[in-house]
Motif scaffolding. Structure first.
Motif: not given
Ligand SMILES: [Zn+2]
Length: 298
Positions: A1, A47, A49, A100, A105
């Motif tokens: 992120m 998270d 991704d 999410h 992402h």
């Molecule tokens: Zn994410």
């Protein structure tokens, strides 16, 4: 992120926090008390991704479950579809799943992950579609509707977009909380920010830098070496110790990307500390049950 560069006011606020952390935490703790928090709780989310995050999550989740620590997961729909067995196994061990969004992402470009899907740059109709598709994919892959939401690259979603575009969709979908704001909001509002009757869980900062995010991304060795430096675990342990010593109530609401911390001894030592000291952990849905209704706080 990726949160990008900080502007001058962010830097000054952060410096203020580093100068006076104790009064900031004691005010936070008072707000937490008023919200019904009787002590400090851990609220740990991941998270996920990348495909590496799925593999790492599979291993980490078992270890954390053995330590008695609750886990929440934010996984884009595309990643849930790519690794359904891993995430179903995690769900069956009792973890909470957030919506999410659906689109990826991050994308691998010449061996380096580059962030993609920024809601602020998308057409509102595309944002709405992504929120709806994310919700639907959690339901279809995991088998349970998500109760709350975290936007991709959440620190970059403007508040107006959250309030006027995203929340109405979430309400229609039956979701009832979000967790997508930076530590500055926890300093201002406490562990739960009741914004126009909507509960938002801001991330918690570092004990000695209450405005600074305590996430794994900020401590990566480099964009190509996506593992945290030893500083990450040191600050995480320091934060846990300080908040205990200072009798802070509320939520230690932190997140990491599983692949960044999978082999980090500092992270696991911090989790063992949580377990050894008997700090209870919660999912977001559970944290809301601790909280008093907003009609009382407003
Ligand atoms: Zn994410």
């Amino acid at each position: 992120m990726n949160f990008g560069g900080a502007d001058i006011s962010t830097i000054l606020i952060d410096r203020w926090g580093r100068t006076f952390p104790r009064p900031i935490w004691s005010r936070y703790s008072q707000m937490a008390k008023e919200q019904g928090f009787d002590r400090l709780y851990l609220l740990l989310s991941f998270d996920c991704d990348t495909p590496e995050d799925a593999q790492a999550a599979a291993v980490l989740d078992e270890k954390l479950k053995r330590l008695g620590i609750r886990r929440s997961y934010a996984v884009p729909g595309t990643m849930l579809e790519a690794n359904p067995d891993i995430y179903r196994a995690i769900f069956s061990r009792g973890a909470e799943f957030l919506n999410h969004g659906y689109l990826p992402h991050t994308q691998l470009q010449e061996g380096v992950y580059r962030s993609t899907t920024f809601y602020a740059k998308m057409d509102p109709q595309e944002v709405i579609k992504d929120v709806e598709n994310g919700h639907r994919t959690v339901q279809s892959v995991i088998g349970k509707k998500p109760a709350g939401f975290r936007a991709p690259h959440f620190g970059r979603v403007p508040l107006a977009l959250q309030r006027d575009v995203i929340r109405p969709v979430l309400k229609d979908l039956g979701e009832y909380f979000s967790t997508q704001t930076m530590p500055i909001e926890s300093v201002k509002h406490g562990p739960v920010w009741w914004d126009h009757h909507w509960p938002e869980f801001p991330m918690t900062g570092q004990s000695r830098a209450p405005y600074s995010l305590l996430d794994s991304y900020s401590f990566l060795q480099s964009p190509a070496v996506r593992k945290v430096t030893s500083q990450y675990g040191a600050i995480l342990r320091q934060t846990i110790q300080n908040l205990m010593d200072w009798n802070v109530r509320g939520l230690l609401n932190i997140y990491a990307d599983p692949s960044h911390v999978e082999n980090d001894t500092g992270f696991m030592e911090a989790m063992k500390m949580i377990s050894d000291h008997g700090i209870p952990s919660l999912t977001y849905a559970q944290a809301l049950e601790i909280d008093v209704p907003d009609t009382v706080t407003e």
